[in-house]
Design an enzyme around this catalytic site. Structure first.
Site, PDB file in Angstrom:
ATOM      1  N   TRP A 426       0.885  -0.901   0.188  1.00  0.00           N
ATOM      2  CA  TRP A 426      -0.203  -0.374   0.058  1.00  0.00           C
ATOM      3  C   TRP A 426       0.919   0.862   0.030  1.00  0.00           C
ATOM      4  O   TRP A 426       1.075   2.304  -0.734  1.00  0.00           O
ATOM      5  CB  TRP A 426      -1.096   0.101   0.918  1.00  0.00           C
ATOM      6  CG  TRP A 426      -1.668   1.310   1.242  1.00  0.00           C
ATOM      7  CD1 TRP A 426      -3.002   1.293   0.547  1.00  0.00           C
ATOM      8  CD2 TRP A 426      -1.384   2.620   1.879  1.00  0.00           C
ATOM      9  NE1 TRP A 426      -3.350   2.916   0.658  1.00  0.00           N
ATOM     10  CE2 TRP A 426      -2.528   3.479   1.490  1.00  0.00           C
ATOM     11  CE3 TRP A 426      -0.309   3.056   2.840  1.00  0.00           C
ATOM     12  CZ2 TRP A 426      -2.229   5.042   2.326  1.00  0.00           C
ATOM     13  CZ3 TRP A 426       0.009   4.476   2.856  1.00  0.00           C
ATOM     14  CH2 TRP A 426      -0.952   4.661   3.107  1.00  0.00           C
ATOM     15  N   TYR A 430       1.011   3.795  -2.945  1.00  0.00           N
ATOM     16  CA  TYR A 430       0.543   4.867  -3.401  1.00  0.00           C
ATOM     17  C   TYR A 430       1.378   6.234  -2.465  1.00  0.00           C
ATOM     18  O   TYR A 430       1.764   7.631  -3.217  1.00  0.00           O
ATOM     19  CB  TYR A 430       0.193   5.421  -1.648  1.00  0.00           C
ATOM     20  CG  TYR A 430      -0.194   6.563  -0.885  1.00  0.00           C
ATOM     21  CD1 TYR A 430      -1.723   6.650  -1.221  1.00  0.00           C
ATOM     22  CD2 TYR A 430       0.392   7.405  -0.257  1.00  0.00           C
ATOM     23  CE1 TYR A 430      -2.578   8.137  -1.345  1.00  0.00           C
ATOM     24  CE2 TYR A 430      -0.262   9.079  -0.197  1.00  0.00           C
ATOM     25  CZ  TYR A 430      -1.649   9.075  -0.375  1.00  0.00           C
ATOM     26  OH  TYR A 430      -2.209  10.092  -0.269  1.00  0.00           O
ATOM     27  N   ASP A 446      -5.827  -0.477  -0.569  1.00  0.00           N
ATOM     28  CA  ASP A 446      -6.632   1.268   0.333  1.00  0.00           C
ATOM     29  C   ASP A 446      -8.036   1.106   1.286  1.00  0.00           C
ATOM     30  O   ASP A 446      -8.733   0.267  -0.465  1.00  0.00           O
ATOM     31  CB  ASP A 446      -6.408   2.066  -0.152  1.00  0.00           C
ATOM     32  CG  ASP A 446      -6.605   3.589  -0.121  1.00  0.00           C
ATOM     33  OD1 ASP A 446      -6.437   4.154   0.968  1.00  0.00           O
ATOM     34  OD2 ASP A 446      -7.810   4.225  -0.019  1.00  0.00           O
TER      35      ASP A 446
END
Length: 489
Positions: A426, A430, A446
């Site tokens: 994640w 990101y 997410d």
């Protein structure tokens, strides 16, 4: 990049603004190159050549038009988002480094070393996608930035030379004399007094419309770090730090298809790098027509893109800052993460050397990696493992300042980021989305994305199911994610 002569000529004859920036026209009878929207009389078909970029036209011997001003054209990166063995990333990363001044102080050897490709391969890719060599692109960038500064500011000509990346005023004058057949000062209209850049430089940063500025501010506002950023009155304010020097920026909606940026920074030579960072931060190179057309093949995305046709993916000012933000945001709310970031700034950030008089809320610059690496983060009130991750990333970046540079592909970038302690998929995705500007980055784990799918389609997917669902959105999954996040607002 292949350009069909007849198709381009029809677009030129129509002066359709949708083609602005997609190609440039070299007029053989005048030696000038123009934008498709130039108000000058349309030349005969046999007297024009078409180029994919301003650099290609300039390398072919044409000089910029003083009526339509090629430096004011929106950026066009037709190769972006092409899922093709890293070709898109190689060109995009090379352009980003050139915009940051990689060829101003160092030669091609240093550039190709950072890119990890051979010089011949890089030249071939530039010729294929841009129609010009890397050196020609750098030269054109300097000339067009200087031309923009001459037209849009009252900076002294000497300051403009260094701000645009020229090594000397003499070289600056020579280039303009050869290109425009007149000195730089002859391009400036009006008799207003000159004003030094120390008082601030205000420029227009063009984009391809539409642009959803309210959505951009709505994303940045709750994530603004106290002391460093502020969103108020339709403007974005923040402090900046480059190589130890402090400054401030103010960005707001400008006239026409442009954002207006006011930059206050003591070092003129950093202006082009600041502009390049702002363009990446506010995603000004995106082509919403291409992105929307491809995403709209999916019924859900068709609805979301129709609701927000100019939505951009917000970037970040600095890679280290974004890494700290991403780690602080692991498994807590946005508000909780920003509170921790505010504590980090108050404790370890440097006081802004010249506070912004009209915005007293800007008091500090974000901490440098060396300061965080040497600090004891336990008093900030976060789990020990998270504090250890912040310290480890800071130490790694001190040891390797290019650690967070763009990689050859999204997959390679994610693997490189996941090798850092405490960085999972994640966080890596990101960071690739916000900092590396990967158009296909997608943090499938997410929680908000899963919730958005549940709201729109009735069933909440897990990370694996969401990854499969997102296959339909390639190669623009980052924009699909932004549309899903915005739909929850």
């Amino acid at each position: 990049m292949e350009l069909d002569h007849d198709t381009c000529y029809r677009a030129l004859a129509s002066r359709d603004v949708r083609f602005d920036g997609r190609f440039f026209i070299g007029v053989k009878t005048t030696g000038i190159y123009c934008r498709p929207i130039c108000p000058a009389r349309t030349a005969k078909s046999e007297n024009v050549l078409f180029f994919p970029t301003a650099a290609a036209a300039q390398e072919a011997g044409f000089r910029p038009c003083l009526r339509c001003r090629p430096e004011a054209a929106p950026d066009s990166g037709a190769w972006r988002g092409v899922a093709n063995s890293g070709v898109s990333n190689t060109v995009t990363r090379a352009l980003a480094l050139i915009e940051m001044g990689a060829l101003d102080d160092n030669g091609m050897d240093a550039l190709v070393a950072r890119l990890g490709v051979g010089e011949r391969q890089l030249r071939r890719l530039f010729a294929q996608h841009l129609g010009a060599s890397p050196v020609a692109v750098a030269q054109t960038r300097r000339v067009l930035l200087a031309q923009q500064l001459i037209h849009e500011t009252r900076m002294p000509i000497t300051e403009i030379a260094f701000a645009a990346g020229f090594g000397s005023v003499r070289r600056f004058n020579e280039v303009f004399q050869n290109l425009f057949r007149r000195p730089p000062s002859a391009l400036r209209h009006g008799s207003q007094p000159e004003q030094s850049a120390q008082a601030g430089v205000t420029l227009l940063l063009r984009y391809r419309p539409p642009y959803d500025w309210p959505a951009m501010l709505a994303f940045l506002s709750p994530r603004a770090i106290a002391g460093v950023e502020l969103v108020a009155d339709g403007c974005y304010y923040r402090s900046i730090c480059l190589d130890g020097a402090h400054g401030t920026i103010v960005v707001q909606q400008g006239e026409g298809h442009a954002l207006q940026a006011t930059i206050r920074f003591p070092r003129l030579s950093s202006l082009s790098a600041i502009i390049a960072r702002l363009r990446r931060m506010f995603d000004l190179a995106a082509d919403p027509e291409i992105i929307g057309r491809q995403l709209s093949a999916d019924p859900l995305m068709a609805r979301l893109t129709a609701a927000r046709p100019g939505l951009r993916v917000p970037g970040c000012w600095d890679g280290f800052e974004q890494a700290m933000r991403a780690v602080l945001g692991q498994q807590i709310t946005v508000l909780g993460a920003i509170r921790l970031a505010g504590k980090l700034v108050a404790q370890y950030g440097e006081a802004l050397s010249d506070p912004c008089a009209d915005r007293p809320g800007l008091t500090h610059v974000f901490p440098q990696a060396a300061a965080v690496a040497a600090a004891d983060l336990a008093p900030l009130g976060m789990p020990k493992t998270r504090a250890a991750t912040l310290s480890a990333i800071a130490a790694a970046l001190v040891a390797d300042p290019q650690l967070l540079d763009t990689c050859a592909s999204l997959e390679e970038a994610v693997l490189k980021l996941r090798a850092l302690p405490g960085i999972g998929d994640w966080t890596a995705q990101y960071m690739a989305l916000r900092h590396l500007r990967e158009p296909d980055a997608f943090p499938a784990a997410d929680v908000a994305l899963m919730h958005a799918i549940a709201v729109h389609e009735g069933a909440r997917p897990n990370a694996k199911e969401l990854t499969l669902r997102a296959e339909a959105w390639r190669p623009w999954r980052a924009y699909a994610a932004q549309h899903l996040w915005s739909s929850l607002a």
